[in-house]
Design a protein around this motif. Sequence first.
Motif, PDB file in Angstrom:
ATOM      1  N   ASP A  13       0.836  -1.206   0.000  1.00  0.00           N
ATOM      2  CA  ASP A  13       0.000   0.000   0.000  1.00  0.00           C
ATOM      3  C   ASP A  13       0.868   1.253   0.000  1.00  0.00           C
ATOM      4  OD1 ASP A  13      -2.945  -0.623   0.149  1.00  0.00           O
ATOM      5  OD2 ASP A  13      -2.254  -1.881   1.791  1.00  0.00           O
ATOM      6  N   TRP A  14       2.007   1.177   0.688  1.00  0.00           N
ATOM      7  CA  TRP A  14       2.947   2.287   0.708  1.00  0.00           C
ATOM      8  C   TRP A  14       4.276   1.812   1.284  1.00  0.00           C
ATOM      9  CZ3 TRP A  14       0.652   1.224   5.300  1.00  0.00           C
ATOM     10  CH2 TRP A  14       1.255   1.627   6.484  1.00  0.00           C
ATOM     11  N   THR A  15       5.299   2.617   1.127  1.00  0.00           N
ATOM     12  CA  THR A  15       6.598   2.336   1.723  1.00  0.00           C
ATOM     13  C   THR A  15       6.737   3.197   2.973  1.00  0.00           C
ATOM     14  OG1 THR A  15       7.632   1.805  -0.397  1.00  0.00           O
ATOM     15  CG2 THR A  15       9.095   2.391   1.420  1.00  0.00           C
ATOM     16  N   HIS A  16       7.013   2.570   4.094  1.00  0.00           N
ATOM     17  CA  HIS A  16       7.074   3.290   5.363  1.00  0.00           C
ATOM     18  C   HIS A  16       8.163   4.362   5.311  1.00  0.00           C
ATOM     19  CE1 HIS A  16       7.413   4.010   9.705  1.00  0.00           C
ATOM     20  NE2 HIS A  16       6.176   3.550   9.766  1.00  0.00           N
ATOM     21  N   LYS A  17       7.827   5.543   5.754  1.00  0.00           N
ATOM     22  CA  LYS A  17       8.712   6.697   5.649  1.00  0.00           C
ATOM     23  C   LYS A  17      10.006   6.519   6.445  1.00  0.00           C
ATOM     24  CE  LYS A  17       8.706  11.744   6.139  1.00  0.00           C
ATOM     25  NZ  LYS A  17       7.895  12.932   6.502  1.00  0.00           N
ATOM     26  N   ILE A  18       9.949   5.821   7.568  1.00  0.00           N
ATOM     27  CA  ILE A  18      11.117   5.686   8.442  1.00  0.00           C
ATOM     28  C   ILE A  18      11.845   4.369   8.226  1.00  0.00           C
ATOM     29  CG2 ILE A  18      11.884   5.544  10.854  1.00  0.00           C
ATOM     30  CD1 ILE A  18       9.525   7.405  11.551  1.00  0.00           C
ATOM     31  N   SER A  19      11.116   3.270   8.303  1.00  0.00           N
ATOM     32  CA  SER A  19      11.762   1.952   8.220  1.00  0.00           C
ATOM     33  C   SER A  19      11.976   1.461   6.792  1.00  0.00           C
ATOM     34  CB  SER A  19      10.926   0.918   8.978  1.00  0.00           C
ATOM     35  OG  SER A  19       9.699   0.676   8.303  1.00  0.00           O
ATOM     36  N   ILE A  47      21.996  -5.915  14.251  1.00  0.00           N
ATOM     37  CA  ILE A  47      22.461  -5.013  13.186  1.00  0.00           C
ATOM     38  C   ILE A  47      22.985  -3.713  13.780  1.00  0.00           C
ATOM     39  CG2 ILE A  47      21.724  -3.641  11.200  1.00  0.00           C
ATOM     40  CD1 ILE A  47      19.693  -5.874  10.567  1.00  0.00           C
ATOM     41  N   LEU A  48      22.260  -3.154  14.734  1.00  0.00           N
ATOM     42  CA  LEU A  48      22.693  -1.900  15.363  1.00  0.00           C
ATOM     43  C   LEU A  48      24.024  -2.088  16.090  1.00  0.00           C
ATOM     44  CD1 LEU A  48      19.239  -0.626  16.709  1.00  0.00           C
ATOM     45  CD2 LEU A  48      20.596   0.407  14.889  1.00  0.00           C
ATOM     46  N   ALA A  49      24.172  -3.235  16.745  1.00  0.00           N
ATOM     47  CA  ALA A  49      25.436  -3.515  17.442  1.00  0.00           C
ATOM     48  C   ALA A  49      26.590  -3.606  16.445  1.00  0.00           C
ATOM     49  CB  ALA A  49      25.310  -4.806  18.243  1.00  0.00           C
ATOM     50  N   LYS A  50      26.346  -4.236  15.313  1.00  0.00           N
ATOM     51  CA  LYS A  50      27.381  -4.391  14.288  1.00  0.00           C
ATOM     52  C   LYS A  50      27.892  -3.043  13.806  1.00  0.00           C
ATOM     53  CE  LYS A  50      28.077  -6.188   9.585  1.00  0.00           C
ATOM     54  NZ  LYS A  50      27.454  -6.932   8.459  1.00  0.00           N
ATOM     55  N   TYR A  51      26.994  -2.065  13.731  1.00  0.00           N
ATOM     56  CA  TYR A  51      27.379  -0.759  13.208  1.00  0.00           C
ATOM     57  C   TYR A  51      27.617   0.275  14.308  1.00  0.00           C
ATOM     58  CZ  TYR A  51      26.350  -2.495   8.542  1.00  0.00           C
ATOM     59  OH  TYR A  51      26.381  -3.202   7.365  1.00  0.00           O
ATOM     60  N   GLY A  52      27.864  -0.209  15.525  1.00  0.00           N
ATOM     61  CA  GLY A  52      28.242   0.682  16.616  1.00  0.00           C
ATOM     62  C   GLY A  52      27.118   1.521  17.183  1.00  0.00           C
ATOM     63  N   ALA A  53      25.878   1.080  17.033  1.00  0.00           N
ATOM     64  CA  ALA A  53      24.736   1.851  17.556  1.00  0.00           C
ATOM     65  C   ALA A  53      23.915   1.020  18.534  1.00  0.00           C
ATOM     66  CB  ALA A  53      23.861   2.324  16.399  1.00  0.00           C
ATOM     67  N   LEU A 101      11.258   2.593  14.233  1.00  0.00           N
ATOM     68  CA  LEU A 101      12.248   3.613  14.577  1.00  0.00           C
ATOM     69  C   LEU A 101      13.659   3.025  14.614  1.00  0.00           C
ATOM     70  CD1 LEU A 101      10.211   5.495  17.331  1.00  0.00           C
ATOM     71  CD2 LEU A 101      10.653   6.256  14.995  1.00  0.00           C
ATOM     72  N   GLU A 102      13.767   1.812  15.145  1.00  0.00           N
ATOM     73  CA  GLU A 102      15.075   1.146  15.179  1.00  0.00           C
ATOM     74  C   GLU A 102      15.544   0.797  13.772  1.00  0.00           C
ATOM     75  OE1 GLU A 102      14.317  -0.771  19.621  1.00  0.00           O
ATOM     76  OE2 GLU A 102      14.148  -2.030  17.823  1.00  0.00           O
ATOM     77  N   ALA A 103      14.628   0.422  12.905  1.00  0.00           N
ATOM     78  CA  ALA A 103      14.986   0.138  11.509  1.00  0.00           C
ATOM     79  C   ALA A 103      15.475   1.411  10.824  1.00  0.00           C
ATOM     80  CB  ALA A 103      13.793  -0.443  10.766  1.00  0.00           C
ATOM     81  N   GLY A 104      14.830   2.528  11.136  1.00  0.00           N
ATOM     82  CA  GLY A 104      15.269   3.807  10.579  1.00  0.00           C
ATOM     83  C   GLY A 104      16.695   4.131  10.994  1.00  0.00           C
ATOM     84  N   LYS A 105      17.008   3.846  12.258  1.00  0.00           N
ATOM     85  CA  LYS A 105      18.368   4.080  12.753  1.00  0.00           C
ATOM     86  C   LYS A 105      19.353   3.136  12.064  1.00  0.00           C
ATOM     87  CE  LYS A 105      21.399   5.995  15.466  1.00  0.00           C
ATOM     88  NZ  LYS A 105      21.758   7.427  15.328  1.00  0.00           N
ATOM     89  N   ALA A 106      18.949   1.896  11.860  1.00  0.00           N
ATOM     90  CA  ALA A 106      19.824   0.921  11.191  1.00  0.00           C
ATOM     91  C   ALA A 106      20.192   1.397   9.791  1.00  0.00           C
ATOM     92  CB  ALA A 106      19.141  -0.441  11.141  1.00  0.00           C
TER      93      ALA A 106
END
Length: 496
Positions: free
Chosen positions: A256-262, A425-431, A358-363
């Motif tokens: 239906d749409w692509t999520h703006k953040i994730s 994933i966040l740990a892998k990239y230092g977040a 929100l976590e996906a957006g950060k990733a």
Amino acid sequence: MKKFKVLLAVSLLAIGCLTALIASINEKKEEQKIINSVPQVERWQTKNEEFKKFYPRQYDSWKKTKESDDIDDMLKEYPELVVLWAGYGFAKDYNAPRGHFYAIEDNRNTLRTGAPVDGKTGPMPTACWTCKSPDVPRIMNEQGDLEYFTGKWAKYGSDIINPIGCVDCHNPKTMELQVNRKYLDDGLKAAGLTPLADATHQEMRTMVCAQCHVEYYFKKTDNGKGGKAAVVTLPWAEGTTVDDMERYYDNIDFKDWTHKISKTPMLKTQHPGYEMYLTGAHGKNNVSCADCHMPYKREGGVKYTDHNIGNPLENMENTCMTCHRVSEKSLLATIAEKKKRKTELHKKSMVQIAAAHLEAGKAWEVGATEAEMAPVLKDIRHAQWRWDYAVASHPAFFHAPEETLRVLGTALEKAGNARIKLAKILAKYGAADYVAPSIDSKEKAQEIIGLPFDKLVEDKKKFKNGLLIEWKKEAEKKGVYNPESTKGVEDKTSYN
């Protein structure tokens, strides 16, 4: 002599009462005869008040849906919704459904339909009118389905003007129950269910509701004129359960749409009340929608269907208690318990899914790759689809409590799986220390997703003070609108 006069007076009184009673009975019989007859109403008469002269009780009870006029801002009550729908219209404005009387008003007022300036502008397609008015099947009959489904929502602003009513469910020439939207029959056939031509009267007392209270999507279809029509289509080719429809959408790679953040390819559940109903005790025992939401009423010698479609719990004597052999108090306590369980899982799922977005957006921000994110996005897509499915089929906790809890349980599980993968994933990239911002208000949530709420409201008000007024004038000239029918209706919104 005195005794004779008393007897005479009593006799005359009795005769008078008997005469009045006979006259009343004859009057009721005559009225019932009129009700049972079929007055000649134009086939596509969509002004509901035109039916009042023939069906006054049904019309008056239908008009009581006007009393269900409260505006409940769901985004204010559950601000996580704004994040869940980031990039989609529902993040702008979403209220709990009101009575059928307000179907047109609410569709024009919502920020989701935007602020068109002419018949070719605005964010939404014509399909957004589909379940709001008997004018829709009239236009489908006049112009054909593909033409109706082609273009922008504003295309029919002066044509779709009367709220859900008589012609949505009846053929006025016979007053038989009739589904006037073809896509339901197409969906039934695709699912291998009983087609409308073979449906019993009892089944039709559900089917007329199912033409709108179902899950659907807008299928891009060649309109034969070099353009594309957004055709309302029921995703039942794989079946009618939440799992079946999820598989259907995945197989055709629909979103239906692509999520703006994730950046998740999202599904927006509509209102699969019928599908949920099929899995519950009422559906399995062929208790129709009308049995509970439109019970029979009797006034004197006249029996008719109550068209004040609403909450059966507000009229339990004529709904629940005709079948259930327990006290109203006991039944209400059971229902309240089921709702409490649903609400608990609903809230937990919503919080987890919002955090996952929100976590996906950060990733993405810290450098995650598409290959790393693919399984995460799939979990988020399925989690929100299932959460939304259980919630958008509004009274699902009542229609199918066990299925509702199962669906919400799987939503919570999939959201949890997404967050576990995201933590790695966040740990892998230092977040690894990233904490999603709190979502404690509608305003805060809309700020997080970058929604220009004040501008949307400003534009909407310009539309309502300009083009909308022109629509009403044009509709009156065309003879499809009677201004008196909406006189005194409050123009309620969540943003005034």
